[in-house]
Design a protein around this motif. Structure first.
Motif, PDB file in Angstrom:
ATOM      1  N   GLU A 293       0.766  -1.279   0.011  1.00 57.61           N
ATOM      2  CA  GLU A 293      -0.078  -0.152  -0.040  1.00 57.61           C
ATOM      3  C   GLU A 293       0.925   1.207  -0.025  1.00 57.61           C
ATOM      4  O   GLU A 293       0.347   2.519   0.201  1.00 57.61           O
ATOM      5  N   CYS A 294       2.031   1.391   0.089  1.00 55.55           N
ATOM      6  CA  CYS A 294       3.137   2.249  -0.045  1.00 55.55           C
ATOM      7  C   CYS A 294       2.734   3.124  -1.471  1.00 55.55           C
ATOM      8  O   CYS A 294       2.493   2.387  -2.402  1.00 55.55           O
ATOM      9  N   ARG A 295       3.032   4.412  -1.394  1.00 52.28           N
ATOM     10  CA  ARG A 295       2.725   5.194  -2.604  1.00 52.28           C
ATOM     11  C   ARG A 295       3.675   4.585  -3.785  1.00 52.28           C
ATOM     12  O   ARG A 295       3.285   4.539  -4.854  1.00 52.28           O
ATOM     13  N   ASP A 298       8.696   1.190  -5.320  1.00 51.64           N
ATOM     14  CA  ASP A 298      10.244   0.643  -4.854  1.00 51.64           C
ATOM     15  C   ASP A 298      10.501   1.347  -3.538  1.00 51.64           C
ATOM     16  O   ASP A 298      11.617   1.943  -3.114  1.00 51.64           O
ATOM     17  N   CYS A 299       9.312   1.882  -2.762  1.00 51.88           N
ATOM     18  CA  CYS A 299       9.473   2.282  -1.344  1.00 51.88           C
ATOM     19  C   CYS A 299      10.646   1.437  -0.616  1.00 51.88           C
ATOM     20  O   CYS A 299      10.541   0.321  -0.420  1.00 51.88           O
ATOM     21  N   SER A 300      11.466   2.300   0.202  1.00 55.74           N
ATOM     22  CA  SER A 300      12.379   1.453   1.053  1.00 55.74           C
ATOM     23  C   SER A 300      12.007   1.738   2.578  1.00 55.74           C
ATOM     24  O   SER A 300      12.424   1.105   3.494  1.00 55.74           O
ATOM     25  N   HIS A 301      10.607   2.470   2.804  1.00 53.07           N
ATOM     26  CA  HIS A 301      10.097   2.159   4.100  1.00 53.07           C
ATOM     27  C   HIS A 301      11.118   2.863   4.918  1.00 53.07           C
ATOM     28  O   HIS A 301      10.925   2.625   6.226  1.00 53.07           O
ATOM     29  N   MET A 302      11.761   3.944   4.666  1.00 51.63           N
ATOM     30  CA  MET A 302      12.542   4.584   5.569  1.00 51.63           C
ATOM     31  C   MET A 302      11.888   6.118   5.867  1.00 51.63           C
ATOM     32  O   MET A 302      11.885   6.519   6.780  1.00 51.63           O
ATOM     33  N   GLY A 306       3.869   8.829   1.971  1.00 51.42           N
ATOM     34  CA  GLY A 306       3.144   7.839   1.496  1.00 51.42           C
ATOM     35  C   GLY A 306       3.494   6.455   1.746  1.00 51.42           C
ATOM     36  O   GLY A 306       2.974   5.770   1.226  1.00 51.42           O
ATOM     37  N   CYS A 307       4.284   6.476   2.873  1.00 51.91           N
ATOM     38  CA  CYS A 307       4.779   5.053   3.184  1.00 51.91           C
ATOM     39  C   CYS A 307       3.924   4.365   4.216  1.00 51.91           C
ATOM     40  O   CYS A 307       3.649   4.829   5.231  1.00 51.91           O
ATOM     41  N   ARG A 308       3.192   3.115   3.818  1.00 48.75           N
ATOM     42  CA  ARG A 308       2.240   2.731   4.683  1.00 48.75           C
ATOM     43  C   ARG A 308       3.112   2.027   5.781  1.00 48.75           C
ATOM     44  O   ARG A 308       2.404   1.928   7.033  1.00 48.75           O
ATOM     45  N   VAL A 309       4.135   1.738   5.824  1.00 53.03           N
ATOM     46  CA  VAL A 309       4.915   0.801   6.510  1.00 53.03           C
ATOM     47  C   VAL A 309       5.388   1.879   8.024  1.00 53.03           C
ATOM     48  O   VAL A 309       5.167   1.815   9.270  1.00 53.03           O
ATOM     49  N   GLN A 310       5.739   3.161   7.457  1.00 50.71           N
ATOM     50  CA  GLN A 310       5.868   4.297   8.442  1.00 50.71           C
ATOM     51  C   GLN A 310       4.870   4.590   9.141  1.00 50.71           C
ATOM     52  O   GLN A 310       4.847   4.973  10.457  1.00 50.71           O
TER      53      GLN A 310
HETATM   54 ZN   LIG Z   1       7.032   2.265   2.272  1.00 54.07          ZN
END
Ligand SMILES: [Zn+2]
Ligand SMILES: Nc1nc2c(ncn2[C@@H]2O[C@H](COP(=O)(O)OP(=O)(O)OP(=O)(O)O)[C@@H](O)[C@H]2O)c(=O)[nH]1
Ligand SMILES: [Mg+2]
Length: 373
Positions: A293-295, A298-302, A306-310
């Motif tokens: 679900e990240c925008r 290739d999101c690194s979630h850092m 729009g990072c869903r993990v963050q």
């Molecule tokens: Zn992310």
């Protein structure tokens, strides 16, 4: 099938089947042998010798010198099915699966990158992650063990032992369940016998389980308790550092009274991966699901917007420690995968170099032959 072959195997089949012999191994044995060779399972691995069994007792065996020079991984390990010629192991039959980890080339070098694979055991049905509910309890280590097991394509189950040390040990079970999705978590005590009956379900005839965990976690004590008597040496945990001192030093496959088999291992200090591909998607299914679900794909979630993990982290859906452990393992996997690709490319290059050299030599030979004519 030749008559001699069927007579020999038919006689052995019931006891071999109890050790896990199956059509898979039979097929590979038939491919190798003319019917005179017998299979046996490796039940003990010592420094310079092996013990093997065909279901009734065990005997010592040594390894054919040829096997010393095989590429990594083809040397017998506990749980392997091997082909015997007298007292010599002449072949290791193909494995259904293996539990292996990365091992550093030089001893005593902390944090050294793994340089080879160490196969711990072969042909397994369940790998138990054993964690003592004393100072041994560590969610991050359990996550790491689960990743390793999935990485090897094996089935994990968690055993939380020494439950007798707590008034309400169930809180630990719940905590582990939040990081181990769909993995059975068993709360047991080798001291008062709590929860041991559930473990017997894994030990039906022909099934092989192995136990991994830190030194002093309580693996051998559990084996003894399930066996009904002391067959494995057990140690004490230092009061000051809360660590065991490697009581078990060899790997034994124990044929349990329940019918199944248990491979007891020495405590694992470092859990290094060897294969850079797979395992994380199961061990961290929650994070991987959120990542969809990240925008950015290739999101690194850092730090991306729009990072869903963050977001899940901020909202307390997942913990910071779990996300950090996820990132750490992801980096290790990427490093390994990168190195594997490089090695594969190098092997391919070497192969083409050899082919080119052979063609050159052939042309030269032909040239000379023509001159002679
Ligand atoms: Zn992310
Ligand atoms: N209170 C309690 N102590 C336990 C239990 N199980 C094991 N222990 C103790 O934990 C210590 C270590 O047990 P071991 O079974 O030798 O541990 P291990 O995991 O086999 O350790 P290594 O062989 O070194 O890898 C011993 O002192 C055991 O008595 C348990 O259920 N309750
Ligand atoms: Mg032990």
């Amino acid at each position: 099938m030749k008559p001699s072959e069927s007579a020999l195997t038919m006689d052995l089949i019931p006891s071999l089947a109890r050790l896990g012999w199956s059509p898979f191994f039979q097929m590979h044995l038939d491919n190798l042998s003319d019917g005179r060779l017998e299979p046996a399972r490796v039940v003990g691995v010592r420094k310079n010798s092996f013990s093997v069994s065909q279901g009734k007792g065990s005997r010592l065996a040594r390894v054919a010198g040829r096997l010393n020079h095989q590429p990594d991984g083809l040397y017998p390990v506990a749980g392997d099915w091997v082909v015997m010629t007298d007292h010599v192991i002449s072949n290791v039959l193909p494995r259904k699966n293996v539990l292996s980890r990365g091992a550093a080339g030089r001893r005593g070098k902390e944090n050294a990158q793994p340089t080879r694979a160490q196969v711990i055991a072969a042909n397994l049905d369940t790998v138990f992650v054993v964690c003592g509910l004393d100072r041994d309890f560590n969610l991050r280590r359990i996550e790491r063990c689960l990743t390793l097991i999935y990485n090897c394509g094996l089935n994990p189950a968690v055993i939380l032992t020494k439950a007798d040390l707590h008034m309400h040990p169930e809180v630990f079970t719940r905590e582990v369940e939040t990081i181990a999705f769909g993995v059975p978590v068993h709360l047991v005590s080798a001291k008062d016998g709590l929860g041991l009956v559930q473990l017997e379900d894994y030990l039906s005839p022909g099934k092989t389980c192995t136990l991994i965990g830190s030194s002093g976690a309580g693996k051998s004590t559990l084996v003894n308790r399930l066996y009904g008597k002391s067959i494995q040496l057990t140690g004490s945990v230092s009061e000051t550092v809360g660590k065991g001192t490697h009581t078990t030093t060899s790997r034994d496959l124990i044929i349990m009274p329940q019918g199944g088999m248990m491979i007891d291992n020495p405590g694992i200090r470092e859990i290094a991966f060897w294969d850079g591909d797979g395992g994380m998607e199961h061990a961290f299914a929650d994070i991987e699901r959120l990542a969809l679900e990240c925008r950015f794909s290739d999101c690194s979630h850092m730090h991306e917007p729009g990072c869903r993990v963050q977001q899940a982290l901020i909202e307390g859906e997942i913990t910071k420690d779990r996300v950090e452990n996820y990132h750490k393992m992801k980096r290790e996997m990427m490093y390994l995968s990168d190195r594997q690709h490089k090695t594969a490319n190098r092997v391919e290059r070497e192969r083409w170099k050899t082919v080119a050299a052979e063609i050159k030599a052939m042309k030269k030979r032909r040239g000379k032959e023509r001159v002679k004519l």
